[in-house]
Design a protein around this motif. Sequence first.
Motif, PDB file in Angstrom:
ATOM      1  N   SER A  33       0.808  -1.227   0.000  1.00  0.00           N
ATOM      2  CA  SER A  33       0.000   0.000   0.000  1.00  0.00           C
ATOM      3  C   SER A  33       0.844   1.282   0.000  1.00  0.00           C
ATOM      4  N   PHE A  43       0.517   5.525  -1.329  1.00  0.00           N
ATOM      5  CA  PHE A  43       0.732   6.717  -0.497  1.00  0.00           C
ATOM      6  C   PHE A  43       1.748   7.644  -1.164  1.00  0.00           C
ATOM      7  N   PHE A  64      -3.036   4.381   4.616  1.00  0.00           N
ATOM      8  CA  PHE A  64      -2.184   3.470   3.858  1.00  0.00           C
ATOM      9  C   PHE A  64      -1.397   2.462   4.697  1.00  0.00           C
TER      10      PHE A  64
END
Length: 503
Positions: A108, A112, A132
């Motif tokens: 993730s 970001f 995130f």
Amino acid sequence: MNSSKKRVVILGGGTAGWIAANLMATHWGDKGFEISLVESPDIGIIGVGEGSTPPLKGFMDTIGVSESEWMPECNATYKVGITFKDWSVKPGFTQYVHPFLCQPDHFSVPAFFHNSFLRRKGLDLEGHPDHFFLTTEMIKQKLAPVAPPNFPFEINYGYHFDSGLLGQFLARHAAKKGVQYISATVSEVVLDQQGNIAYLLTGEGQRIEGDLFVDASGFKGQLIQQALKEPFISFAESLFNDSAVVFATDADEDIAPHTVSTALKYGWAWRIPLTNRVGNGYVYSSRFVDDDQAETEFRAHLGLLDSDVAARRLKFKVGRVQHHWVKNCLAVGLSQGFIEPLEATALDMVQETVVRFIEAYNQGDSDAGRNAFNTRISARFDAVRDYIVCHYRISSRADTDYWLANGSNEKISPSLRAILMSWMAGQNITDELERQKLDAYFPNVSWNCLLAGKGIYPTREQLKPGNEMANQYKLEDIRRYIQGCAMNFKPHMQQLQALGKTS
Ligand SMILES: Cc1cc2nc3c(=O)[nH]c(=O)nc-3n(C[C@H](O)[C@H](O)[C@H](O)COP(=O)(O)OP(=O)(O)OC[C@H]3O[C@@H](n4cnc5c(N)ncnc54)[C@H](O)[C@@H]3O)c2cc1C
């Protein structure tokens, strides 16, 4: 005493002294070293320092201690990061988590970085870090960061603990590893003709001789600063805080695995949850507020204005010695220096100093080895200082002279200035951190969370809607992924109870 043995004498039985004793006994116990630790029965330990970073787990693994052995003994809890509150007044950015990065985050984090980068370029994409990271979800759901055996990713975490109990635990463990304990107050440090420490003299007239001395005597640095006169480099022009007031309050019933750092008028307050109590402290600058006023503000913040619960007041100096290994003396802990506790980095610095020293000493005591060691540890101090200074320099608070002075402080290092200029210019700061070789101290994720979390972005009016290419990461997919990962973890309280005693 067997003269073929190398005698290591550690002065000080605070957390730094006992971490050094355990690491040295682990690495050198069977290699002809004889390790003793001298502690005054009259001079206490500082008794604060209750939050760690992830390397403490590596330390416990190295000295052979499991969580079920030490955590219940020290009323310890898990820590997955620090929540920063009220450091920024920018709408939408008054709070964020600085997470300890975990392997699942690698899926993730690119989203970001992508969003944050384009938001700085003026596109209206979600750039707040809290969306995130798995750790943010763990804090929200109060989960323990201990992964089940079938979970295929590594999870990084630190701890909260009672520092007095941790010292006592480590003292017992060091004794099992053969460390000799001497209860005495050192009144004099005697040097030989080459300027090395020859022996310590106690108040009762006992001579404590050694080949190598470790100064873990706390802020006064009795060996390194007082006897060897090593210069102290102050960080006070960029870090204004020099005082703290400390209270304990009742334990939380359901403990969230994070430290909370809340900015107040003249500094910030920590909230560290242990199993038997919550540790609270207000770190402030005596240049801007007096001790009584600070205590009143803190009591009001904790809702304790009408309570007679006793507070403890502390003074500290920020900075470091110029060299940490001088002659036959290594300084560790507060004697080598201190950066205020905003990111709880002090014990990590102790560990790093001792581990790198053992490595260097094992290579043979050479000028080149010493210089490389001293340069490395000083660079770490300075890099950590800059990360902490950045919190203040970019704060958008302007409610007191303290915050105004911090926000306009030009006495920041060229290194920090370059990082900030790179961010403001909309560049990829990873390149700047790599150029300066700073990624080893606080990783680029930490820098990005700090700057993004405090909302250092164009204003809402300056942002334009993101186009389809810019919107390539769907927040809903990330949310589902993080929540899916979180399902693998037990409630924090359940995990603590499984370890043993909780108060
Ligand atoms: C407000 C504040 C908050 C902090 N929060 C954190 C945190 O969250 N996380 C973190 O990692 N760190 C934190 N720290 C730092 C942390 O407290 C210290 O790094 C840690 O406790 C190690 O201290 P020390 O062992 O160096 O010194 P001390 O605890 O002061 O120990 C000094 C030892 O030396 C002995 N001694 C001194 N003089 C003599 C003598 N003449 N003869 C014999 N013995 C002597 C004393 O008896 C004592 O045993 C914080 C510090 C402060 C001030």
